[in-house]
Write a protein that holds these residues in place. Sequence first.
Motif, PDB file in Angstrom:
ATOM      1  N   LEU A  48       7.792  -5.277   6.901  1.00 43.44           N
ATOM      2  CA  LEU A  48       7.156  -4.436   5.882  1.00 43.44           C
ATOM      3  C   LEU A  48       8.135  -4.105   4.760  1.00 43.44           C
ATOM      4  CD1 LEU A  48       5.104  -1.974   8.136  1.00 43.44           C
ATOM      5  CD2 LEU A  48       4.164  -3.687   6.581  1.00 43.44           C
ATOM      6  N   VAL A  49       9.346  -3.705   5.119  1.00 41.69           N
ATOM      7  CA  VAL A  49      10.343  -3.315   4.123  1.00 41.69           C
ATOM      8  C   VAL A  49      10.769  -4.509   3.272  1.00 41.69           C
ATOM      9  CG1 VAL A  49      12.692  -2.440   3.832  1.00 41.69           C
ATOM     10  CG2 VAL A  49      11.156  -1.329   5.429  1.00 41.69           C
ATOM     11  N   ASP A  50      10.928  -5.668   3.907  1.00 40.63           N
ATOM     12  CA  ASP A  50      11.358  -6.869   3.183  1.00 40.63           C
ATOM     13  C   ASP A  50      10.239  -7.492   2.351  1.00 40.63           C
ATOM     14  OD1 ASP A  50      13.843  -6.544   4.284  1.00 40.63           O
ATOM     15  OD2 ASP A  50      13.561  -8.065   5.846  1.00 40.63           O
ATOM     16  N   GLY A  51       9.011  -7.022   2.523  1.00 35.75           N
ATOM     17  CA  GLY A  51       7.891  -7.556   1.756  1.00 35.75           C
ATOM     18  C   GLY A  51       7.315  -8.838   2.336  1.00 35.75           C
ATOM     19  N   LYS A  52       7.727  -9.202   3.532  1.00 38.46           N
ATOM     20  CA  LYS A  52       7.201 -10.409   4.172  1.00 38.46           C
ATOM     21  C   LYS A  52       5.799 -10.182   4.723  1.00 38.46           C
ATOM     22  CE  LYS A  52      11.746 -12.083   5.454  1.00 38.46           C
ATOM     23  NZ  LYS A  52      12.673 -12.386   6.558  1.00 38.46           N
ATOM     24  N   LEU A  53       5.469  -8.927   4.902  1.00 39.12           N
ATOM     25  CA  LEU A  53       4.178  -8.555   5.455  1.00 39.12           C
ATOM     26  C   LEU A  53       3.646  -7.368   4.671  1.00 39.12           C
ATOM     27  CD1 LEU A  53       2.352  -9.289   7.925  1.00 39.12           C
ATOM     28  CD2 LEU A  53       3.519  -7.499   9.168  1.00 39.12           C
ATOM     29  N   ALA A  54       2.382  -7.457   4.249  1.00 40.20           N
ATOM     30  CA  ALA A  54       1.759  -6.351   3.515  1.00 40.20           C
ATOM     31  C   ALA A  54       1.132  -5.386   4.518  1.00 40.20           C
ATOM     32  CB  ALA A  54       0.700  -6.890   2.569  1.00 40.20           C
ATOM     33  N   PRO A  55       1.226  -4.082   4.254  1.00 34.81           N
ATOM     34  CA  PRO A  55       0.605  -3.119   5.176  1.00 34.81           C
ATOM     35  C   PRO A  55      -0.915  -3.280   5.177  1.00 34.81           C
ATOM     36  CG  PRO A  55       1.525  -1.996   3.257  1.00 34.81           C
ATOM     37  CD  PRO A  55       1.901  -3.425   3.147  1.00 34.81           C
ATOM     38  N   GLU A  56      -1.488  -3.406   6.376  1.00 35.60           N
ATOM     39  CA  GLU A  56      -2.933  -3.603   6.510  1.00 35.60           C
ATOM     40  C   GLU A  56      -3.656  -2.335   6.920  1.00 35.60           C
ATOM     41  OE1 GLU A  56      -3.275  -6.746   9.352  1.00 35.60           O
ATOM     42  OE2 GLU A  56      -2.387  -8.237   8.019  1.00 35.60           O
ATOM     43  N   THR A  57      -2.957  -1.439   7.614  1.00 37.79           N
ATOM     44  CA  THR A  57      -3.594  -0.207   8.086  1.00 37.79           C
ATOM     45  C   THR A  57      -2.890   0.998   7.467  1.00 37.79           C
ATOM     46  OG1 THR A  57      -2.113  -0.011   9.983  1.00 37.79           O
ATOM     47  CG2 THR A  57      -4.129  -1.309  10.303  1.00 37.79           C
ATOM     48  N   ASP A  58      -3.518   2.149   7.626  1.00 35.23           N
ATOM     49  CA  ASP A  58      -2.899   3.384   7.139  1.00 35.23           C
ATOM     50  C   ASP A  58      -1.594   3.669   7.878  1.00 35.23           C
ATOM     51  OD1 ASP A  58      -4.954   3.795   5.344  1.00 35.23           O
ATOM     52  OD2 ASP A  58      -6.072   5.138   6.676  1.00 35.23           O
ATOM     53  N   GLU A  59      -1.558   3.342   9.170  1.00 36.64           N
ATOM     54  CA  GLU A  59      -0.353   3.558   9.964  1.00 36.64           C
ATOM     55  C   GLU A  59       0.806   2.712   9.418  1.00 36.64           C
ATOM     56  OE1 GLU A  59       0.932   3.588  14.648  1.00 36.64           O
ATOM     57  OE2 GLU A  59      -0.581   2.138  13.993  1.00 36.64           O
ATOM     58  N   GLU A  60       0.539   1.463   9.084  1.00 31.44           N
ATOM     59  CA  GLU A  60       1.579   0.591   8.526  1.00 31.44           C
ATOM     60  C   GLU A  60       2.021   1.080   7.149  1.00 31.44           C
ATOM     61  OE1 GLU A  60       0.003  -3.351   8.618  1.00 31.44           O
ATOM     62  OE2 GLU A  60       0.063  -3.451  10.803  1.00 31.44           O
ATOM     63  N   GLN A  61       1.078   1.593   6.370  1.00 27.84           N
ATOM     64  CA  GLN A  61       1.422   2.142   5.055  1.00 27.84           C
ATOM     65  C   GLN A  61       2.328   3.362   5.218  1.00 27.84           C
ATOM     66  OE1 GLN A  61       0.736   0.846   2.030  1.00 27.84           O
ATOM     67  NE2 GLN A  61       1.956   2.475   1.125  1.00 27.84           N
ATOM     68  N   MET A  62       2.034   4.184   6.227  1.00 30.24           N
ATOM     69  CA  MET A  62       2.883   5.349   6.489  1.00 30.24           C
ATOM     70  C   MET A  62       4.262   4.915   6.961  1.00 30.24           C
ATOM     71  SD  MET A  62       0.058   7.913   8.191  1.00 30.24           S
ATOM     72  CE  MET A  62       1.253   9.135   8.643  1.00 30.24           C
ATOM     73  N   TYR A  63       4.331   3.866   7.795  1.00 30.86           N
ATOM     74  CA  TYR A  63       5.629   3.323   8.220  1.00 30.86           C
ATOM     75  C   TYR A  63       6.448   2.910   7.011  1.00 30.86           C
ATOM     76  CZ  TYR A  63       4.388   2.761  13.215  1.00 30.86           C
ATOM     77  OH  TYR A  63       4.057   2.966  14.516  1.00 30.86           O
ATOM     78  N   LEU A  64       5.803   2.186   6.106  1.00 33.90           N
ATOM     79  CA  LEU A  64       6.498   1.682   4.925  1.00 33.90           C
ATOM     80  C   LEU A  64       6.981   2.822   4.037  1.00 33.90           C
ATOM     81  CD1 LEU A  64       7.403  -0.762   3.290  1.00 33.90           C
ATOM     82  CD2 LEU A  64       5.162  -0.771   2.197  1.00 33.90           C
ATOM     83  N   GLU A  65       6.132   3.820   3.803  1.00 34.47           N
ATOM     84  CA  GLU A  65       6.522   4.961   2.971  1.00 34.47           C
ATOM     85  C   GLU A  65       7.705   5.713   3.581  1.00 34.47           C
ATOM     86  OE1 GLU A  65       3.029   7.333   2.441  1.00 34.47           O
ATOM     87  OE2 GLU A  65       2.043   5.825   1.178  1.00 34.47           O
ATOM     88  N   SER A  66       7.680   5.872   4.896  1.00 32.95           N
ATOM     89  CA  SER A  66       8.771   6.554   5.582  1.00 32.95           C
ATOM     90  C   SER A  66      10.056   5.738   5.503  1.00 32.95           C
ATOM     91  CB  SER A  66       8.389   6.802   7.034  1.00 32.95           C
ATOM     92  OG  SER A  66       9.480   7.300   7.744  1.00 32.95           O
ATOM     93  N   ALA A  67       9.943   4.429   5.723  1.00 26.90           N
ATOM     94  CA  ALA A  67      11.120   3.561   5.697  1.00 26.90           C
ATOM     95  C   ALA A  67      11.751   3.510   4.311  1.00 26.90           C
ATOM     96  CB  ALA A  67      10.745   2.152   6.157  1.00 26.90           C
ATOM     97  N   LEU A  68      10.943   3.630   3.280  1.00 23.01           N
ATOM     98  CA  LEU A  68      11.450   3.594   1.909  1.00 23.01           C
ATOM     99  C   LEU A  68      11.907   4.965   1.423  1.00 23.01           C
ATOM    100  CD1 LEU A  68       8.878   1.138   0.280  1.00 23.01           C
ATOM    101  CD2 LEU A  68      11.211   0.655   1.058  1.00 23.01           C
TER     102      LEU A  68
END
Length: 126
Positions: A48-68
């Motif tokens: 997710l952080v490297d941009g190899k995978l786009a967030p598909e769910t709200d949970e993944e979007q929250m992971y990405l926001e937290s990681a960034l």
Amino acid sequence: MSVITKEQVARKPFMDKKNYPYGFARSGDFSINESKLLQQHGSLFAALVDGKLAPETDEEQMYLESALGHREPSTPQEKAWLKYQARINRPKTASIYGSKKAAVEDVDDDDELSDNSDLDISLEDD
């Protein structure tokens, strides 16, 4: 070019051979639970952080926001990932011996100890 799917990423355990060659659990930096969470979810976070995978769910979007750093971590997975990031991005400690050669001061030998007349050393038995 093959497309990376979420299933491929989720199945692969996360390992960092460069920073943790013996694994997260043996490093002493992470608890047993944190090392398990990193192994299970680290590949997803990294993709997710490297941009190899786009967030598909709200949970993944929250992971990405937290990681960034856009929001505070709320789940144990997010906290373990941020702790991992803090560990690998910490400044390197310097050696006590230093990494550069010591600077040699220009010393004028004529000024120092050239006149030994003040020394009164007697080596004879009196």
